[in-house]
Design a protein around this motif. Structure first.
Motif, PDB file in Angstrom:
ATOM      1  N   GLY A 447       0.809  -1.212   0.000  1.00  0.00           N
ATOM      2  CA  GLY A 447       0.000   0.000   0.000  1.00  0.00           C
ATOM      3  C   GLY A 447       0.844   1.265   0.000  1.00  0.00           C
ATOM      4  O   GLY A 447       0.549   2.233  -0.721  1.00  0.00           O
ATOM      5  N   ARG A 448       1.936   1.266   0.813  1.00  0.00           N
ATOM      6  CA  ARG A 448       2.796   2.449   0.864  1.00  0.00           C
ATOM      7  C   ARG A 448       3.533   2.655  -0.452  1.00  0.00           C
ATOM      8  O   ARG A 448       3.678   3.794  -0.920  1.00  0.00           O
ATOM      9  N   GLU A 451       1.371   4.107  -3.255  1.00  0.00           N
ATOM     10  CA  GLU A 451       1.079   5.539  -3.148  1.00  0.00           C
ATOM     11  C   GLU A 451       1.995   6.364  -4.047  1.00  0.00           C
ATOM     12  O   GLU A 451       1.643   7.474  -4.466  1.00  0.00           O
ATOM     13  N   HIS A 452       3.192   5.836  -4.339  1.00  0.00           N
ATOM     14  CA  HIS A 452       4.156   6.563  -5.167  1.00  0.00           C
ATOM     15  C   HIS A 452       4.141   6.091  -6.616  1.00  0.00           C
ATOM     16  O   HIS A 452       4.869   6.626  -7.448  1.00  0.00           O
TER      17      HIS A 452
END
Length: 536
Positions: A447-448, A451-452
């Motif tokens: 998920g992190r 985000e990018h």
């Protein structure tokens, strides 16, 4: 067994009354180690074979995992009664009976015609195997004179510590090249040989059996049922929790409730019994209770790394089941060498210091694995396993000298069973904890990272353009190259999330290893010169 001194914690055989009187102790050690090796081997040999088993009996891999679960649950249940049954039936009769049940059920497991029959035979196998290893320790204690007992237990320790390492290698090779059936059938000829030899050479005088019968009270049936229910439900919950989504599953809620109720009823019952199935007062002592906690941690490290290191290299580095098992092999060789070093050393150095050194080396091994990334080779993983092969023997052998310190001779069989329960339960806790950390942290990292990975991100657009150009230069149309580039970036994102999750797993195992250091320092000094029985 009559006692050596209570302070050594090592049960010694009465003069001319041991199980093995008149027999070669080294031959007994080899045979007992061989039988115990088979039993411990079967805790891990089926793990890598589960996809083959699932295909062979026509079920999902999730259903096939019950092959491992049922064995662990039956093993835990059998351990609780092994001490009493060995005293009542005699060690030789009980050991040979357990070995016979284990061997027969192993062959039947290999011949199973569907999942239901396989699970039944694995339960029988776990019941037989659970009784063998604790009794093995008492047999070896009687076979060797006190001054050579450490060497005998070092040989035994090689078998029971190396077996979980050999399991995935052997299981993978047999499944890749022969059939999953041979993971179980292989125990047949070895078990028959060990059974015949042990029945021929072990001696248990009638006077010793009569003495044991006269000293022991009635079987604590209610205590056994409560302890077996608690341990069996705990093993079941730990092994199935992640797959069944823990407390979102009504099955896990029921099992957890049964486990908690059995535990709460067991405590007042066992405390009030003159001859309890589990001596809770012994567990509550600082020395033995601390030793159990250290053994829980050591079991967690050994079993979780044995399962997740092969899984890591198979899923993320493309290793076959055989090569994944071979990653563990150098560490197994080092473990064998270390056992024969630690055996004599434990008679000269206080256990607390050896355990502390072993915990620090084990923590270093786990910390090394927190640096995992995609370009690592075979020897990086083998090096970490070699460090673990140095550290774990420094924990497993000395913890027994500490655990048995101050235990009266008539409690050593029960102490042996509890140490084995701690190692097995610790292994289940470690695997369950690592599985949950891996699953949840992989989702978190994915998920992190996602985000990018958005169209407005400049690094994402640059990477997408470069990868698209690469695929276009290798013959794809521009539209195909664009789709291939997006898929490739997605694969890289998942791979990086997996690496980060494995890093988190090994950080947790590092902390578990370090937790053993203050626990070791809390142990009191013991009288050196004897040797405690080796736990499986």
């Amino acid at each position: 067994m009559s006692s050596q001194t209570a302070r050594t914690g090592a049960p010694a055989a009465p003069h001319n009354a041991g199980v093995s009187s008149g027999s070669n102790p080294w031959l007994i050690a080899v045979l007992v180690a061989l039988a115990s090796f088979m039993e411990v081997l079967d805790t891990t040999i089926a793990n890598v074979a589960l996809p083959y088993i699932a295909g062979g009996v026509g079920v999902s891999e999730d259903e096939a995992s019950w092959v491992v679960t049922t064995y662990l649950v039956a093993n835990a249940i059998s351990l609780t009664a092994s001490g009493f049954l060995a005293r009542r039936l005699g060690r030789k009769a009980f050991f040979v009976g357990c070995l016979a049940l284990f061997t027969i059920s192993s062959v039947l497991s290999g011949l199973a015609w569907n999942l239901q029959s396989l699970l039944l035979f694995r339960i029988m196998q776990g019941l037989g195997g659970g009784g063998m290893v604790p009794v093995s320790q008492s047999i070896l204690a009687d076979a060797f004179p006190p001054e050579k007992r450490g060497q005998g237990f070092a040989l035994f320790g090689v078998a029971v510590v190396v077996a979980p390492v050999v399991g995935p290698t052997l299981g993978g090779w047999l499944s890749d090249n022969w059939s999953w059936h041979w993971c179980f059938l292989i125990n047949g000829p070895v078990g028959l040989f060990a059974m015949a030899m042990i029945a021929a050479i072990l001696r248990e005088p009638a006077t010793e059996k009569r003495r044991q019968l006269q000293q022991k009270g009635r079987f604590d049936l209610i205590g056994f049922v409560l302890a077996a229910t608690f341990l069996g439900a705990l093993e079941l919950m730990l092994d199935r929790g992640l797959e069944d989504d823990w407390f979102s599953s009504s099955f896990i809620i029921i099992v957890a409730t049964i486990c908690a109720v059995a535990f709460m009823l067991m405590i007042p019952w066992e405390i009030s019994r003159p001859n309890p199935m589990i001596d809770l007062r012994m567990i509550a002592t600082r020395q033995f209770g601390t030793s159990l906690l250290v053994m829980l941690g050591a079991g967690a490290i050994m079993f979780s790394t044995t399962q997740f290191l092969p899984q890591l290299v198979q899923q993320n580095f493309g290793y076959t089941a055989t090569w994944a098992g071979l990653v563990l092999s150098p560490g197994g060789v080092v473990t064998m060498v270390m056992m024969f070093i630690v055996g004599p050393l434990s008679g000269k150095v206080q256990p607390k210091y050896l355990i502390m050194a072993g915990a620090l080396i084990t923590a270093l091994s786990m910390y090394d694995l927190t640096n995992v990334y995609g370009d690592l080779g075979f020897w990086f993983f083998s090096r970490s396993r070699i460090l673990l092969g140095v550290g774990l023997p420094l924990i497993f052998l000395p913890i027994l000298a500490a655990a048995y310190d101050g235990i009266p001779p008539d409690k050593t069989d029960q102490a042996s069973a509890l140490i084995n329960v701690a190692r097995n339960t610790g292994g289940s806790i470690g695997v369950s904890l690592a599985s949950n950390v891996l699953a949840h942290r992989e989702q978190f990292h994915q998920g992190r990272l996602a985000e990018h990975t958005i169209p407005s991100s400049v690094p994402y657009k640059d990477t997408l353009q470069q990868v698209t150009d690469y695929f276009a230069a290798h013959g794809s149309s521009l539209a195909e190259a664009h789709q291939q580039a997006i898929a490739w970036i997605g694969q890289q994102l998942q791979a990086q999330a997996a690496f980060l999750a494995y890093m988190d797993v090994f950080w947790v195992l590092t902390l578990i290893s370090l937790a053993a250091v203050p626990l070791a320092l809390s142990l009191r000094k013991v009288k050196l010169g004897g040797a405690a029985p080796m736990a499986h």
